[in-house]
Design a protein around this motif. Sequence first.
Motif, PDB file in Angstrom:
ATOM      1  N   ILE A  62       0.852  -1.183   0.000  1.00 60.51           N
ATOM      2  CA  ILE A  62       0.000   0.000   0.000  1.00 60.51           C
ATOM      3  C   ILE A  62       0.890   1.235   0.000  1.00 60.51           C
ATOM      4  CG2 ILE A  62      -1.759   1.305   1.263  1.00 60.51           C
ATOM      5  CD1 ILE A  62      -2.706  -1.349   2.458  1.00 60.51           C
ATOM      6  N   LYS A  63       0.772   2.053  -1.005  1.00 57.84           N
ATOM      7  CA  LYS A  63       1.619   3.237  -1.122  1.00 57.84           C
ATOM      8  C   LYS A  63       1.318   4.220   0.004  1.00 57.84           C
ATOM      9  CE  LYS A  63       2.251   2.948  -6.127  1.00 57.84           C
ATOM     10  NZ  LYS A  63       2.104   3.638  -7.423  1.00 57.84           N
ATOM     11  N   THR A  64       2.351   4.727   0.600  1.00 60.30           N
ATOM     12  CA  THR A  64       2.233   5.672   1.709  1.00 60.30           C
ATOM     13  C   THR A  64       3.035   6.928   1.404  1.00 60.30           C
ATOM     14  OG1 THR A  64       4.162   4.750   2.835  1.00 60.30           O
ATOM     15  CG2 THR A  64       2.024   3.760   3.348  1.00 60.30           C
ATOM     16  N   ARG A  65       2.826   7.958   2.209  1.00 60.38           N
ATOM     17  CA  ARG A  65       3.616   9.177   2.045  1.00 60.38           C
ATOM     18  C   ARG A  65       5.096   8.894   2.273  1.00 60.38           C
ATOM     19  NH1 ARG A  65       1.455  13.625   5.867  1.00 60.38           N
ATOM     20  NH2 ARG A  65       1.223  11.806   7.232  1.00 60.38           N
ATOM     21  N   ALA A  66       5.366   7.970   3.212  1.00 62.35           N
ATOM     22  CA  ALA A  66       6.763   7.627   3.501  1.00 62.35           C
ATOM     23  C   ALA A  66       7.432   7.023   2.274  1.00 62.35           C
ATOM     24  CB  ALA A  66       6.821   6.655   4.675  1.00 62.35           C
ATOM     25  N   THR A 118      22.768   8.674  -2.482  1.00 60.07           N
ATOM     26  CA  THR A 118      22.564   7.669  -1.436  1.00 60.07           C
ATOM     27  C   THR A 118      21.394   8.069  -0.547  1.00 60.07           C
ATOM     28  OG1 THR A 118      24.059   8.736   0.149  1.00 60.07           O
ATOM     29  CG2 THR A 118      25.033   7.130  -1.365  1.00 60.07           C
ATOM     30  N   VAL A 119      20.636   7.074  -0.122  1.00 58.06           N
ATOM     31  CA  VAL A 119      19.534   7.280   0.818  1.00 58.06           C
ATOM     32  C   VAL A 119      19.566   6.154   1.841  1.00 58.06           C
ATOM     33  CG1 VAL A 119      17.023   7.230   1.118  1.00 58.06           C
ATOM     34  CG2 VAL A 119      18.021   8.527  -0.769  1.00 58.06           C
ATOM     35  N   THR A 120      19.427   6.520   3.113  1.00 62.09           N
ATOM     36  CA  THR A 120      19.353   5.521   4.179  1.00 62.09           C
ATOM     37  C   THR A 120      17.991   5.624   4.857  1.00 62.09           C
ATOM     38  OG1 THR A 120      21.733   5.697   4.582  1.00 62.09           O
ATOM     39  CG2 THR A 120      20.416   4.648   6.292  1.00 62.09           C
ATOM     40  N   ILE A 121      17.261   4.509   4.870  1.00 61.05           N
ATOM     41  CA  ILE A 121      15.954   4.449   5.526  1.00 61.05           C
ATOM     42  C   ILE A 121      16.162   3.930   6.941  1.00 61.05           C
ATOM     43  CG2 ILE A 121      13.627   3.505   5.410  1.00 61.05           C
ATOM     44  CD1 ILE A 121      14.199   2.873   2.431  1.00 61.05           C
ATOM     45  N   THR A 122      15.716   4.686   7.939  1.00 60.49           N
ATOM     46  CA  THR A 122      15.865   4.246   9.325  1.00 60.49           C
ATOM     47  C   THR A 122      14.506   4.197  10.015  1.00 60.49           C
ATOM     48  OG1 THR A 122      16.172   6.472  10.238  1.00 60.49           O
ATOM     49  CG2 THR A 122      18.140   5.338   9.443  1.00 60.49           C
ATOM     50  N   ALA A 123      14.391   3.298  10.970  1.00 56.45           N
ATOM     51  CA  ALA A 123      13.187   3.166  11.801  1.00 56.45           C
ATOM     52  C   ALA A 123      13.420   2.009  12.768  1.00 56.45           C
ATOM     53  CB  ALA A 123      11.939   2.905  10.955  1.00 56.45           C
ATOM     54  N   SER A 124      12.548   1.891  13.739  1.00 57.90           N
ATOM     55  CA  SER A 124      12.613   0.761  14.652  1.00 57.90           C
ATOM     56  C   SER A 124      12.090  -0.489  13.959  1.00 57.90           C
ATOM     57  CB  SER A 124      11.788   1.054  15.911  1.00 57.90           C
ATOM     58  OG  SER A 124      12.257   2.222  16.552  1.00 57.90           O
ATOM     59  N   SER A 125      12.245  -1.621  14.627  1.00 52.43           N
ATOM     60  CA  SER A 125      11.799  -2.891  14.063  1.00 52.43           C
ATOM     61  C   SER A 125      10.291  -2.903  13.868  1.00 52.43           C
ATOM     62  CB  SER A 125      12.209  -4.035  15.000  1.00 52.43           C
ATOM     63  OG  SER A 125      11.692  -5.267  14.556  1.00 52.43           O
ATOM     64  N   PHE A 167      21.834   2.848  13.530  1.00 46.99           N
ATOM     65  CA  PHE A 167      22.233   4.091  12.876  1.00 46.99           C
ATOM     66  C   PHE A 167      22.752   5.113  13.886  1.00 46.99           C
ATOM     67  CE2 PHE A 167      21.353   8.303  11.080  1.00 46.99           C
ATOM     68  CZ  PHE A 167      21.991   8.199   9.858  1.00 46.99           C
ATOM     69  N   LYS A 168      22.169   5.115  15.104  1.00 46.55           N
ATOM     70  CA  LYS A 168      22.566   6.095  16.115  1.00 46.55           C
ATOM     71  C   LYS A 168      23.817   5.684  16.881  1.00 46.55           C
ATOM     72  CE  LYS A 168      18.035   8.201  16.969  1.00 46.55           C
ATOM     73  NZ  LYS A 168      16.979   8.482  17.970  1.00 46.55           N
ATOM     74  N   ASP A 169      24.260   4.446  16.719  1.00 55.57           N
ATOM     75  CA  ASP A 169      25.468   3.990  17.410  1.00 55.57           C
ATOM     76  C   ASP A 169      26.673   4.793  16.911  1.00 55.57           C
ATOM     77  OD1 ASP A 169      27.868   2.352  18.020  1.00 55.57           O
ATOM     78  OD2 ASP A 169      26.396   0.892  18.738  1.00 55.57           O
ATOM     79  N   VAL A 216      29.144   7.775   4.301  1.00 52.22           N
ATOM     80  CA  VAL A 216      28.478   7.782   3.006  1.00 52.22           C
ATOM     81  C   VAL A 216      26.981   7.544   3.142  1.00 52.22           C
ATOM     82  CG1 VAL A 216      28.813   5.324   2.551  1.00 52.22           C
ATOM     83  CG2 VAL A 216      28.620   6.905   0.643  1.00 52.22           C
ATOM     84  N   PHE A 217      26.574   6.873   4.227  1.00 54.56           N
ATOM     85  CA  PHE A 217      25.154   6.570   4.426  1.00 54.56           C
ATOM     86  C   PHE A 217      24.423   7.654   5.210  1.00 54.56           C
ATOM     87  CE2 PHE A 217      27.098   2.373   3.818  1.00 54.56           C
ATOM     88  CZ  PHE A 217      26.290   1.871   2.808  1.00 54.56           C
ATOM     89  N   GLN A 218      25.059   8.777   5.462  1.00 53.42           N
ATOM     90  CA  GLN A 218      24.447   9.814   6.281  1.00 53.42           C
ATOM     91  C   GLN A 218      24.114  11.082   5.513  1.00 53.42           C
ATOM     92  OE1 GLN A 218      26.940  10.358   9.757  1.00 53.42           O
ATOM     93  NE2 GLN A 218      27.369   8.177   9.839  1.00 53.42           N
ATOM     94  N   SER A 219      24.349  11.074   4.199  1.00 50.53           N
ATOM     95  CA  SER A 219      24.106  12.275   3.416  1.00 50.53           C
ATOM     96  C   SER A 219      22.619  12.573   3.242  1.00 50.53           C
ATOM     97  CB  SER A 219      24.784  12.173   2.048  1.00 50.53           C
ATOM     98  OG  SER A 219      24.271  11.065   1.329  1.00 50.53           O
ATOM     99  N   CYS A 220      21.792  11.531   3.145  1.00 47.57           N
ATOM    100  CA  CYS A 220      20.344  11.700   3.031  1.00 47.57           C
ATOM    101  C   CYS A 220      19.662  10.591   3.821  1.00 47.57           C
ATOM    102  CB  CYS A 220      19.899  11.675   1.564  1.00 47.57           C
ATOM    103  SG  CYS A 220      18.114  11.911   1.355  1.00 47.57           S
ATOM    104  N   VAL A 221      19.009  10.943   4.921  1.00 47.28           N
ATOM    105  CA  VAL A 221      18.404   9.966   5.820  1.00 47.28           C
ATOM    106  C   VAL A 221      16.899  10.162   5.859  1.00 47.28           C
ATOM    107  CG1 VAL A 221      18.359   9.047   8.173  1.00 47.28           C
ATOM    108  CG2 VAL A 221      20.497   9.948   7.220  1.00 47.28           C
ATOM    109  N   CYS A 222      16.162   9.087   5.671  1.00 45.72           N
ATOM    110  CA  CYS A 222      14.700   9.111   5.759  1.00 45.72           C
ATOM    111  C   CYS A 222      14.289   8.336   7.015  1.00 45.72           C
ATOM    112  CB  CYS A 222      14.063   8.472   4.536  1.00 45.72           C
ATOM    113  SG  CYS A 222      14.380   9.356   2.998  1.00 45.72           S
ATOM    114  N   ASP A 223      13.960   9.043   8.074  1.00 48.86           N
ATOM    115  CA  ASP A 223      13.547   8.430   9.337  1.00 48.86           C
ATOM    116  C   ASP A 223      12.030   8.230   9.282  1.00 48.86           C
ATOM    117  OD1 ASP A 223      12.918   7.671  11.881  1.00 48.86           O
ATOM    118  OD2 ASP A 223      14.146   9.197  12.864  1.00 48.86           O
ATOM    119  N   LEU A 224      11.601   6.967   9.190  1.00 45.70           N
ATOM    120  CA  LEU A 224      10.181   6.661   9.036  1.00 45.70           C
ATOM    121  C   LEU A 224       9.370   7.024  10.270  1.00 45.70           C
ATOM    122  CD1 LEU A 224      10.243   3.216   7.173  1.00 45.70           C
ATOM    123  CD2 LEU A 224      10.319   5.543   6.243  1.00 45.70           C
TER     124      LEU A 224
END
Length: 265
Positions: A133-137, A150-157, A246-248, A256-264
Amino acid sequence: MMAFISPEEENYVRLSLLLTGISRRAARNYFDSEFSPACLYASMKKEYNKLFALKKKRTINPSQWKLMFPQKPETTPGADLARIKHYRNYITHLDDGKVETADFNTAWDNISGVARIKDTLKEWKTNDDEMFIKTRAAQHVLKCIKENSTVTITASSGVGKTYILRHVALQMAQLEYDIIPVTDLGDIVKFNNPNKKILIVVDDLCGNFSVDQSDIRSWEPLKEDLNKIILNEETKLIAACRLQVFKDEKFQFLSVFQSCVCDLL
């Protein structure tokens, strides 16, 4: 009349088998313990100039060089079919039914690499994306990877990082990007082609619950190559990473993985 060999001849045969069989496997096991197969290719790339100097001195012969640095394969469907056709013709015209080990290893890597990537994408589309299901995220992540290298997607489990990662990758495939799902880090260099539009996909970056030090060490030899790869506008990299990883502070090594971060969240 049956011919018998002397004890001395038997000793020679047994010692030869030991040196060419068991000893070779022991040496390989020791080598693998010092240089992990998962990052061996990246380690060799890091020392490329030194190895090339040995090649010029003929300390490394052409066959050995080909094993160390095989030609990078293209991963477009047309190239895949051409490569399969090439090896079918090759094996059809073998009169003695024998394939040298070096040729076998090269062919196996090329053919199985094609099958693995195509099967992975088919599985994503069938099992994950048909019910997605397509979401805004998801729309935001897609917009980010279109605009950034580069884009890194972060979120909890349990938030859905992997589903969004795969959905976005499939959307980029429709934009004629070759999708390279990475489990073996060496594939980043092996399958990269600066003349093609490529999206490298990495899931569960550097561990599930905390930063895996072995993962960090595996990435280290790739840092220089990775920075060069993403300078090419045709190559992009998207990764999913748990928020606590990611926060460690040890993760800061992989800038290289921190230039664009998408925190869900």
